[in-house]
Design a protein around this motif. Structure first.
Motif, PDB file in Angstrom:
ATOM      1  N   ASP A 156       0.842  -1.197   0.000  1.00 30.98           N
ATOM      2  CA  ASP A 156       0.000   0.000   0.000  1.00 30.98           C
ATOM      3  C   ASP A 156       0.878   1.248   0.000  1.00 30.98           C
ATOM      4  N   GLU A 157       0.290   2.366  -0.367  1.00 31.02           N
ATOM      5  CA  GLU A 157       1.063   3.596  -0.578  1.00 31.02           C
ATOM      6  C   GLU A 157       1.763   4.079   0.687  1.00 31.02           C
ATOM      7  N   ILE A 158       1.095   3.983   1.836  1.00 26.13           N
ATOM      8  CA  ILE A 158       1.701   4.447   3.088  1.00 26.13           C
ATOM      9  C   ILE A 158       2.927   3.613   3.430  1.00 26.13           C
ATOM     10  N   THR A 159       2.793   2.287   3.328  1.00 21.69           N
ATOM     11  CA  THR A 159       3.928   1.397   3.614  1.00 21.69           C
ATOM     12  C   THR A 159       5.043   1.615   2.615  1.00 21.69           C
ATOM     13  N   ARG A 160       4.664   1.807   1.374  1.00 20.32           N
ATOM     14  CA  ARG A 160       5.663   2.016   0.319  1.00 20.32           C
ATOM     15  C   ARG A 160       6.474   3.282   0.582  1.00 20.32           C
ATOM     16  N   ASP A 161       5.810   4.366   0.946  1.00 15.91           N
ATOM     17  CA  ASP A 161       6.518   5.608   1.246  1.00 15.91           C
ATOM     18  C   ASP A 161       7.484   5.417   2.408  1.00 15.91           C
ATOM     19  N   ARG A 162       7.030   4.705   3.437  1.00 13.74           N
ATOM     20  CA  ARG A 162       7.891   4.471   4.596  1.00 13.74           C
ATOM     21  C   ARG A 162       9.127   3.657   4.204  1.00 13.74           C
ATOM     22  N   LEU A 163       8.922   2.635   3.382  1.00 19.24           N
ATOM     23  CA  LEU A 163      10.051   1.800   2.971  1.00 19.24           C
ATOM     24  C   LEU A 163      10.982   2.536   2.024  1.00 19.24           C
ATOM     25  N   ASN A 164      10.454   3.461   1.242  1.00 12.26           N
ATOM     26  CA  ASN A 164      11.329   4.304   0.420  1.00 12.26           C
ATOM     27  C   ASN A 164      12.329   5.047   1.295  1.00 12.26           C
ATOM     28  N   PRO A 210      19.260  12.889 -14.954  1.00 17.62           N
ATOM     29  CA  PRO A 210      19.815  13.196 -13.634  1.00 17.62           C
ATOM     30  C   PRO A 210      18.734  13.737 -12.710  1.00 17.62           C
ATOM     31  N   VAL A 211      18.849  13.416 -11.422  1.00 18.28           N
ATOM     32  CA  VAL A 211      17.893  13.885 -10.424  1.00 18.28           C
ATOM     33  C   VAL A 211      18.591  14.918  -9.546  1.00 18.28           C
ATOM     34  N   ASP A 212      18.196  16.154  -9.678  1.00 15.45           N
ATOM     35  CA  ASP A 212      18.812  17.241  -8.921  1.00 15.45           C
ATOM     36  C   ASP A 212      17.870  17.664  -7.801  1.00 15.45           C
ATOM     37  N   LEU A 213      17.789  16.822  -6.782  1.00 19.35           N
ATOM     38  CA  LEU A 213      16.962  17.112  -5.612  1.00 19.35           C
ATOM     39  C   LEU A 213      17.861  17.189  -4.382  1.00 19.35           C
ATOM     40  N   PRO A 214      17.497  17.998  -3.407  1.00 20.06           N
ATOM     41  CA  PRO A 214      18.339  18.144  -2.216  1.00 20.06           C
ATOM     42  C   PRO A 214      18.429  16.848  -1.409  1.00 20.06           C
ATOM     43  N   GLU A 215      19.545  16.702  -0.712  1.00 23.71           N
ATOM     44  CA  GLU A 215      19.759  15.567   0.186  1.00 23.71           C
ATOM     45  C   GLU A 215      19.825  16.079   1.619  1.00 23.71           C
ATOM     46  N   PRO A 216      19.346  15.280   2.582  1.00 20.51           N
ATOM     47  CA  PRO A 216      18.657  14.007   2.396  1.00 20.51           C
ATOM     48  C   PRO A 216      17.239  14.217   1.880  1.00 20.51           C
ATOM     49  N   ARG A 217      16.713  13.211   1.206  1.00 18.05           N
ATOM     50  CA  ARG A 217      15.370  13.291   0.648  1.00 18.05           C
ATOM     51  C   ARG A 217      14.321  13.226   1.757  1.00 18.05           C
ATOM     52  N   GLU A 218      13.243  13.983   1.577  1.00 18.26           N
ATOM     53  CA  GLU A 218      12.112  13.950   2.492  1.00 18.26           C
ATOM     54  C   GLU A 218      10.832  13.887   1.668  1.00 18.26           C
ATOM     55  N   LEU A 219       9.837  13.172   2.171  1.00 16.83           N
ATOM     56  CA  LEU A 219       8.605  12.995   1.420  1.00 16.83           C
ATOM     57  C   LEU A 219       7.936  14.322   1.076  1.00 16.83           C
ATOM     58  N   ALA A 220       8.148  15.340   1.916  1.00 19.26           N
ATOM     59  CA  ALA A 220       7.519  16.642   1.674  1.00 19.26           C
ATOM     60  C   ALA A 220       7.985  17.256   0.359  1.00 19.26           C
ATOM     61  N   MET A 221       9.157  16.866  -0.130  1.00 23.61           N
ATOM     62  CA  MET A 221       9.640  17.458  -1.381  1.00 23.61           C
ATOM     63  C   MET A 221       8.803  17.018  -2.578  1.00 23.61           C
ATOM     64  N   ARG A 222       7.984  15.969  -2.410  1.00 18.13           N
ATOM     65  CA  ARG A 222       7.112  15.559  -3.503  1.00 18.13           C
ATOM     66  C   ARG A 222       6.036  16.610  -3.808  1.00 18.13           C
ATOM     67  N   ASP A 223       5.851  17.541  -2.879  1.00 10.93           N
ATOM     68  CA  ASP A 223       4.864  18.601  -3.076  1.00 10.93           C
ATOM     69  C   ASP A 223       5.467  19.862  -3.693  1.00 10.93           C
ATOM     70  N   THR A 224       6.762  19.823  -4.005  1.00 13.46           N
ATOM     71  CA  THR A 224       7.425  21.016  -4.514  1.00 13.46           C
ATOM     72  C   THR A 224       7.317  21.116  -6.030  1.00 13.46           C
ATOM     73  N   GLY A 225       7.538  22.307  -6.531  1.00 13.16           N
ATOM     74  CA  GLY A 225       7.522  22.525  -7.970  1.00 13.16           C
ATOM     75  C   GLY A 225       8.637  21.794  -8.689  1.00 13.16           C
TER      76      GLY A 225
END
Length: 241
Positions: A156-164, A210-225
């Protein structure tokens, strides 16, 4: 009897990876993503070309136990406890060389967040917990490369996000090179340092993004432009694959 014909699963694949990197593989169904992992793991022998894993043949790398593999299904033995499932490669494939023994089975279960669940049987664990056990088992012996074939696809999506997030923590702690197959655009963008886009019939490299996203990754960044722009680009490439 129907006439059978040969189908080229992969063609003109050329790829090299920086040690310790995280590459996600994304493409339409049937484009050869899983086949590519199996060729690297020496589960499938290519009909032409060659594969070099850490400077040696795929067969030699497998024999030296340089490669770990996590399948979509956890493939745990139902009659063995979590800790005994993690120990299984030692009993099937022989002892790991002392120089590469790495973490113990108990330490690996703790690494994947299952300290205290060592004696639990697979039927007592959730789907996400069973996948954690399979990841711990694949990390036994400190492999240099971890191949993951859509390991969270059935969750499920919640478990998947946590495991990511947990997988990114494991990657940072172990320094293992990871190749991760997924059908999720968001998962590919969130996990990878690069996204390998594959086209189908025959399977081939369409583009490496290439993926130019800040580290460390956080789920909240999925809401960014920036994240929306990246996933939009991946989706547009997929439409041409």
């Amino acid at each position: 009897m129907s006439e059978r014909r040969e189908v080229a699963a992969l063609e003109d694949i050329s790829l090299s990876l920086v040690p310790g990197s995280f590459l996600t593989l994304l493409g339409p169904s049937g484009c050869g993503k899983s086949t590519l992992l199996r060729v690297i793991a020496d589960i499938i022998v290519p009909t032409s070309g060659s594969v070099r894993v850490l400077g040696r043949s795929a067969d030699e790398a497998r024999r030296q136990r340089e490669i770990g593999f996590v399948f979509q299904d956890s493939t745990l033995l139902p009659w063995r406890s979590a800790i005994d499932n993690v120990r299984l490669p030692l009993q099937v494939g022989g002892s790991v060389r002392p120089a590469r023994r790495g973490r113990s089975p108990e330490e690996l279960l703790a690494l994947v967040g299952l300290a205290g669940w060592e004696n639990s049987m697979p039927h007592e664990l959730s789907g996400g917990m069973r996948q954690r056990v399979s990841i711990a088992r694949a990390l036994l012996g400190d492999p240099k490369i971890l191949l993951m074939d859509e390991p969270f696809g059935a969750l499920d999506e919640i478990t998947r996000d946590r495991l990511n997030d947990e997988l990114l923590d494991i990657w940072r702690q172990t320094g293992t090179t990871i190749l991760f197959v997924t059908h999720s655009i968001h998962e590919a963008a969130y996990l990878g340092q690069q996204v390998l886009m594959m086209a189908a019939r025959p399977g081939r490299v369409r583009e490496i993004v290439p993926v130019d996203l800040p580290e460390p990754r956080e789920l909240a960044m999925r809401d960014t432009g920036d994240f929306a722009a990246l996933t939009g680009r991946l989706r547009r490439i997929l439409e041409t694959c």
